[in-house]
Design an enzyme around this catalytic site. Sequence first.
Site, PDB file in Angstrom:
ATOM      1  N   ASP A 182      25.645  13.840  14.890  1.00 29.75           N
ATOM      2  CA  ASP A 182      25.957  13.632  16.162  1.00 29.75           C
ATOM      3  C   ASP A 182      25.197  15.541  16.597  1.00 29.75           C
ATOM      4  OD1 ASP A 182      27.603  14.198  18.060  1.00 29.75           O
ATOM      5  OD2 ASP A 182      29.370  14.503  17.321  1.00 29.75           O
TER       6      ASP A 182
ATOM      7  N   HIS B 142      16.797  14.711  20.593  1.00 28.71           N
ATOM      8  CA  HIS B 142      16.287  12.724  20.072  1.00 28.71           C
ATOM      9  C   HIS B 142      14.824  13.500  19.225  1.00 28.71           C
ATOM     10  CE1 HIS B 142      19.720  11.606  22.107  1.00 28.71           C
ATOM     11  NE2 HIS B 142      19.759  11.839  23.310  1.00 28.71           N
TER      12      HIS B 142
ATOM     13  N   LEU C  61      16.044   3.373  -2.433  1.00 26.77           N
ATOM     14  CA  LEU C  61      17.771   4.029  -1.480  1.00 26.77           C
ATOM     15  C   LEU C  61      17.244   2.168  -0.463  1.00 26.77           C
ATOM     16  CD1 LEU C  61      19.322   6.179  -0.163  1.00 26.77           C
ATOM     17  CD2 LEU C  61      16.904   6.608   1.044  1.00 26.77           C
TER      18      LEU C  61
END
Length: 248
Positions: free
Chosen positions: A26, A43, A137
């Site tokens: 956020d 962004h 991962l």
Amino acid sequence: MSLASSPAPLVAPPGATPRHVAIIMDGNRRWAQARGLPVALGHKAGAEAARRATEAAVEQGVEWLTLFAFSSENWLRPADEITGLMGLLRFYLRSEVAALVRDGVRLRVIGERARFGPELVREMERAEELTANGTRLNLTVAMSYGARAEILAAARAAAAAAAAGRLEPAGLDEAGFAAHLATAGMPDPDLIIRTSGEQRLSNFLLWQAAYAEFVFQDVLWPDFGAGHLADALQQYAQRERRYGARVG
């Protein structure tokens, strides 16, 4: 928690690493606005932070990392912002795959894929296929995702299975219901991090977060780095997880 005055070390205490870390990313818009920049650049900076977080998770030995990149509610944002986000998504799906393969990262996308259109869906599928052998991962990116819609879809799937005779309703338990969720096969998150100082889940992993630990950090997502992840992992290491059981 701000790291401005006391940066955390880049390595968390040994033996205390959560298996699954989820992050609500956020602050991209506020980061851009504070600098007088277009939201699109916020962004873009956020995408770079996602890369840093992924690399840091690999280094820390985290097995599962889930990033909340785009909520189902985000479609309500201005059309030019949505267009820019889709272009950025397309660019990173194409450009980051080689690095993910190199680093042993397996990518998975959850959410309402169909809303992105056939071209982007193909890019998602291609990236998933090329990274399928990653073992260091498991990276899950939630796109056009909303937890209430996910739970509703799971309930409908279970109801359909019962109506077809494939499921006995009385025998449905939590594990059986979870098998219908978008996160089927994934462990629940041990730690959920939210940046930007906000302290809410925002319709993210509502079912899966039942016993997660939370860390809220007062840093806008584009400024997130390895030190912020290490700080969150250190906080997690100091928690006593009881899963609802009374101790003492």
